[in-house]
Design a protein around this motif. Structure first.
Motif, PDB file in Angstrom:
ATOM      1  N   ASN A 290       9.625  -5.322 -49.265  1.00 32.08           N
ATOM      2  CA  ASN A 290       9.632  -5.737 -50.779  1.00 32.08           C
ATOM      3  C   ASN A 290       8.527  -5.620 -51.503  1.00 32.08           C
ATOM      4  O   ASN A 290       7.822  -6.530 -51.480  1.00 32.08           O
ATOM      5  N   ARG A 291       8.519  -4.605 -52.279  1.00 34.23           N
ATOM      6  CA  ARG A 291       7.006  -4.137 -52.695  1.00 34.23           C
ATOM      7  C   ARG A 291       6.874  -5.135 -53.798  1.00 34.23           C
ATOM      8  O   ARG A 291       5.954  -5.462 -54.301  1.00 34.23           O
ATOM      9  N   VAL A 292       8.086  -5.714 -54.672  1.00 30.29           N
ATOM     10  CA  VAL A 292       7.826  -6.411 -56.012  1.00 30.29           C
ATOM     11  C   VAL A 292       7.194  -7.754 -55.186  1.00 30.29           C
ATOM     12  O   VAL A 292       6.139  -8.284 -55.879  1.00 30.29           O
ATOM     13  N   LEU A 293       7.532  -8.337 -54.374  1.00 32.19           N
ATOM     14  CA  LEU A 293       6.820  -9.675 -53.772  1.00 32.19           C
ATOM     15  C   LEU A 293       5.516  -9.375 -53.205  1.00 32.19           C
ATOM     16  O   LEU A 293       4.595 -10.188 -53.372  1.00 32.19           O
ATOM     17  N   ALA A 294       5.455  -8.157 -52.138  1.00 34.61           N
ATOM     18  CA  ALA A 294       4.238  -7.874 -51.820  1.00 34.61           C
ATOM     19  C   ALA A 294       3.026  -7.446 -52.847  1.00 34.61           C
ATOM     20  O   ALA A 294       1.962  -8.102 -52.837  1.00 34.61           O
ATOM     21  N   GLU A 295       3.484  -6.797 -53.960  1.00 37.20           N
ATOM     22  CA  GLU A 295       2.526  -6.810 -54.990  1.00 37.20           C
ATOM     23  C   GLU A 295       2.016  -7.996 -55.814  1.00 37.20           C
ATOM     24  O   GLU A 295       0.946  -8.176 -55.958  1.00 37.20           O
ATOM     25  N   ARG A 296       3.087  -8.968 -55.771  1.00 35.78           N
ATOM     26  CA  ARG A 296       2.715 -10.249 -56.355  1.00 35.78           C
ATOM     27  C   ARG A 296       1.719 -11.085 -55.623  1.00 35.78           C
ATOM     28  O   ARG A 296       0.779 -11.493 -55.970  1.00 35.78           O
ATOM     29  N   PHE A 297       1.948 -11.091 -54.345  1.00 33.06           N
ATOM     30  CA  PHE A 297       1.018 -11.509 -53.196  1.00 33.06           C
ATOM     31  C   PHE A 297      -0.462 -10.998 -53.320  1.00 33.06           C
ATOM     32  O   PHE A 297      -1.433 -11.686 -53.464  1.00 33.06           O
ATOM     33  N   SER A 298      -0.350  -9.601 -53.668  1.00 33.85           N
ATOM     34  CA  SER A 298      -1.765  -8.781 -53.676  1.00 33.85           C
ATOM     35  C   SER A 298      -2.471  -9.598 -55.006  1.00 33.85           C
ATOM     36  O   SER A 298      -3.528  -9.777 -54.810  1.00 33.85           O
ATOM     37  N   GLU A 299      -1.740  -9.536 -55.961  1.00 36.11           N
ATOM     38  CA  GLU A 299      -2.432 -10.220 -57.220  1.00 36.11           C
ATOM     39  C   GLU A 299      -2.709 -11.566 -56.986  1.00 36.11           C
ATOM     40  O   GLU A 299      -3.856 -11.916 -57.495  1.00 36.11           O
ATOM     41  N   ARG A 300      -2.090 -12.341 -56.317  1.00 35.39           N
ATOM     42  CA  ARG A 300      -2.530 -13.720 -56.128  1.00 35.39           C
ATOM     43  C   ARG A 300      -3.550 -13.970 -55.094  1.00 35.39           C
ATOM     44  O   ARG A 300      -4.289 -14.889 -55.123  1.00 35.39           O
ATOM     45  N   SER A 301      -3.889 -12.875 -54.160  1.00 39.62           N
ATOM     46  CA  SER A 301      -4.750 -13.103 -53.372  1.00 39.62           C
ATOM     47  C   SER A 301      -6.159 -12.314 -53.801  1.00 39.62           C
ATOM     48  O   SER A 301      -7.105 -12.670 -53.190  1.00 39.62           O
ATOM     49  N   ALA A 302      -6.105 -11.391 -54.764  1.00 40.15           N
ATOM     50  CA  ALA A 302      -7.103 -10.675 -55.328  1.00 40.15           C
ATOM     51  C   ALA A 302      -8.365 -11.511 -55.614  1.00 40.15           C
ATOM     52  O   ALA A 302      -9.517 -11.168 -55.206  1.00 40.15           O
ATOM     53  N   PRO A 303      -8.265 -12.845 -56.290  1.00 38.93           N
ATOM     54  CA  PRO A 303      -9.597 -13.576 -56.437  1.00 38.93           C
ATOM     55  C   PRO A 303     -10.191 -13.964 -55.302  1.00 38.93           C
ATOM     56  O   PRO A 303     -11.660 -14.486 -55.266  1.00 38.93           O
ATOM     57  N   ARG A 304      -9.652 -14.045 -54.215  1.00 45.59           N
ATOM     58  CA  ARG A 304     -10.097 -14.431 -52.784  1.00 45.59           C
ATOM     59  C   ARG A 304     -10.341 -13.493 -51.722  1.00 45.59           C
ATOM     60  O   ARG A 304     -11.276 -13.666 -50.971  1.00 45.59           O
ATOM     61  N   ARG A 305      -9.855 -12.337 -51.870  1.00 47.48           N
ATOM     62  CA  ARG A 305      -9.793 -11.347 -50.884  1.00 47.48           C
ATOM     63  C   ARG A 305     -10.526 -10.294 -51.545  1.00 47.48           C
ATOM     64  O   ARG A 305      -9.976  -9.684 -52.373  1.00 47.48           O
TER      65      ARG A 305
END
Length: 416
Positions: A290-305
């Motif tokens: 599910n790329r929609v949720l995966a990309e949202r997780f990616s956005e939410r991870s970006a400040p830390r990873r």
């Protein structure tokens, strides 16, 4: 302050407040590994951690002694399930990092709980403990028990070599071939015997030759479980166990037919009988990304990873997980979070020990934060939920194992 800003601040603060508890919990699981369906101490440790924060734990979910559930919020409105794994590997311990998985999922749940409980976030959040991922298919059993019904999204993370918001997982099934011949004195009258071990060896070699003629992403790997008792007795019984993996259910079933032919041909050649038993454990289905949720997780991870790949699908061989079964029912993500050097192999003691490093602690905190923020987005963002479901349905209707093959027998669970 925008909705996004206050949620980010609240979740980040909450995860930081329980950082030491999560790290200590992960270390405790590492020190006391338990294999599938025997995770009794692990479940108690999870219950104790939640109790310190005023949260209850329901055990025995779905009739599985080491499955658990904790719910917060309303049964009305959007619903998210945060899944946790906590079983270990025999002889290796937490070589797949399930101690980090459990700690991350618990951290996300603890961060979300007060926001959902007081109505600042709508709907409800469930922490669902899913035992025996390494063999036993706890999630599939919970699916059959209805524990995954009624959710809009399922989220969890998995440790690995790289940061990736989505990776493929192959379908997997298990087969046991039992060859039965006849004993005789291997020196005095071998002509009176029928050698089951010969049949098993022939089958093993036939499957080894088959590997030259399957696609690169398929896998067939097996072991001898029984191979006779004494050299001077013609073996009357030999047993092989194989796992088969493939990108799709259709290709897995096609591969299964070829493997079964190898078993039956070998039995015919050795003039012995063979019993081929498929799926004594649940089939693992391929992960429906599910790329929609995966990309949202990616956005939410970006400040830390520092590096987060939105979707990784390289066409290379992949492992299997019962998360795939969940992903065939509802929008599901299982991002990979890097711990340690990229060359640390999975299912190894080195991987287990990497979870005890500062990098392991950071992975727990980063993952708990990103999971909680992604789950919060699912609860508050109608457009995100709609897009995730639209992508899911574009890939087809929900798929259940029982629609494809006969279900594996319901297991008899061990007692503590």
């Amino acid at each position: 302050m925008t909705t996004n800003d206050w949620i980010e601040q609240a979740v980040t603060t909450a995860v930081a407040a329980v950082a030491d508890e999560l790290d200590a919990f992960s270390r405790d699981l590492h020190a006391h590994p338990e294999v599938g369906f025997r995770e009794f101490r692990s479940v108690r440790a999870i219950g104790d951690l939640l109790a310190r924060h005023g949260l209850d734990l329901e055990t025995g979910v779905g009739g599985i002694p080491t499955a658990f559930r904790s719910r917060i919020g309303s049964s009305q409105g959007p619903q998210v399930v945060v899944t946790a794994e906590y079983d270990a590997l025999p002889g290796v311990g937490h070589g797949c990092g399930h101690n980090v998985i459990a700690a991350s999922s618990i951290g996300a749940f603890l961060a979300l709980a007060p926001l959902v409980a007081d109505g600042r976030l709508p709907g409800g959040v469930t922490l669902l403990g899913t035992p025996a991922e390494e063999g036993g298919g706890g999630k599939e059993l919970l699916i059959q028990a209805g524990a995954f019904d009624g959710f809009d999204a399922s989220v969890m993370i998995h440790p690995g070599a790289v940061d990736a918001a989505a990776v493929v997982a192959n379908a997997k099934r298990q087969v046991v071939a039992t060859f039965t011949g006849a004993t005789a004195h291997a020196a005095a009258n071998p002509h009176l015997g029928r050698n089951a071990l010969d049949a098993a060896v022939t089958a093993y070699q036939a499957i080894a030759q088959l590997r030259q003629h399957i696609v690169d992403t398929d896998r067939v790997h097996g072991v001898f479980l029984e191979a006779g008792t004494r050299p001077n007795i013609v073996p009357e019984r030999a047993v092989l166990e194989f796992f088969l993996r493939s990108r799709s259910v259709d290709s897995l079933l096609a591969l299964s037919r070829r493997v079964e032919n190898a078993f039956r041909g070998a039995a015919l050649a050795a003039d012995v009988e063979v019993d081929v038993a498929w799926d004594t454990e649940p089939i693992y289905l391929p992960h429906r990304l599910n790329r929609v949720l995966a990309e949202r997780f990616s956005e939410r991870s970006a400040p830390r990873r520092s590096v987060v790949v939105a979707v990784e699908d390289t066409g290379q061989p992949a492992g299997s997980t019962d998360v795939g079964n969940v992903s065939q029912l509802l929008p599901t993500i299982q991002p990979i979070v890097a711990i340690g050097a990229p060359d640390i192999p999975g299912h190894s003691r080195e991987r287990a020990d990497s979870t005890l490093t500062p990098d392991g602690r950071r992975a727990i905190l980063d993952s708990a934060t990103a999971l909680a923020l992604t789950a919060a987005d699912v609860l508050v963002d109608d457009d995100l939920r709609a897009a995730a479901w639209a992508e899911f349905r574009a890939a087809g209707e929900p798929v259940r194992v029982g629609d494809l093959v006969p279900l594996a027998p319901w297991p008899t669970f061990p007692t503590e």
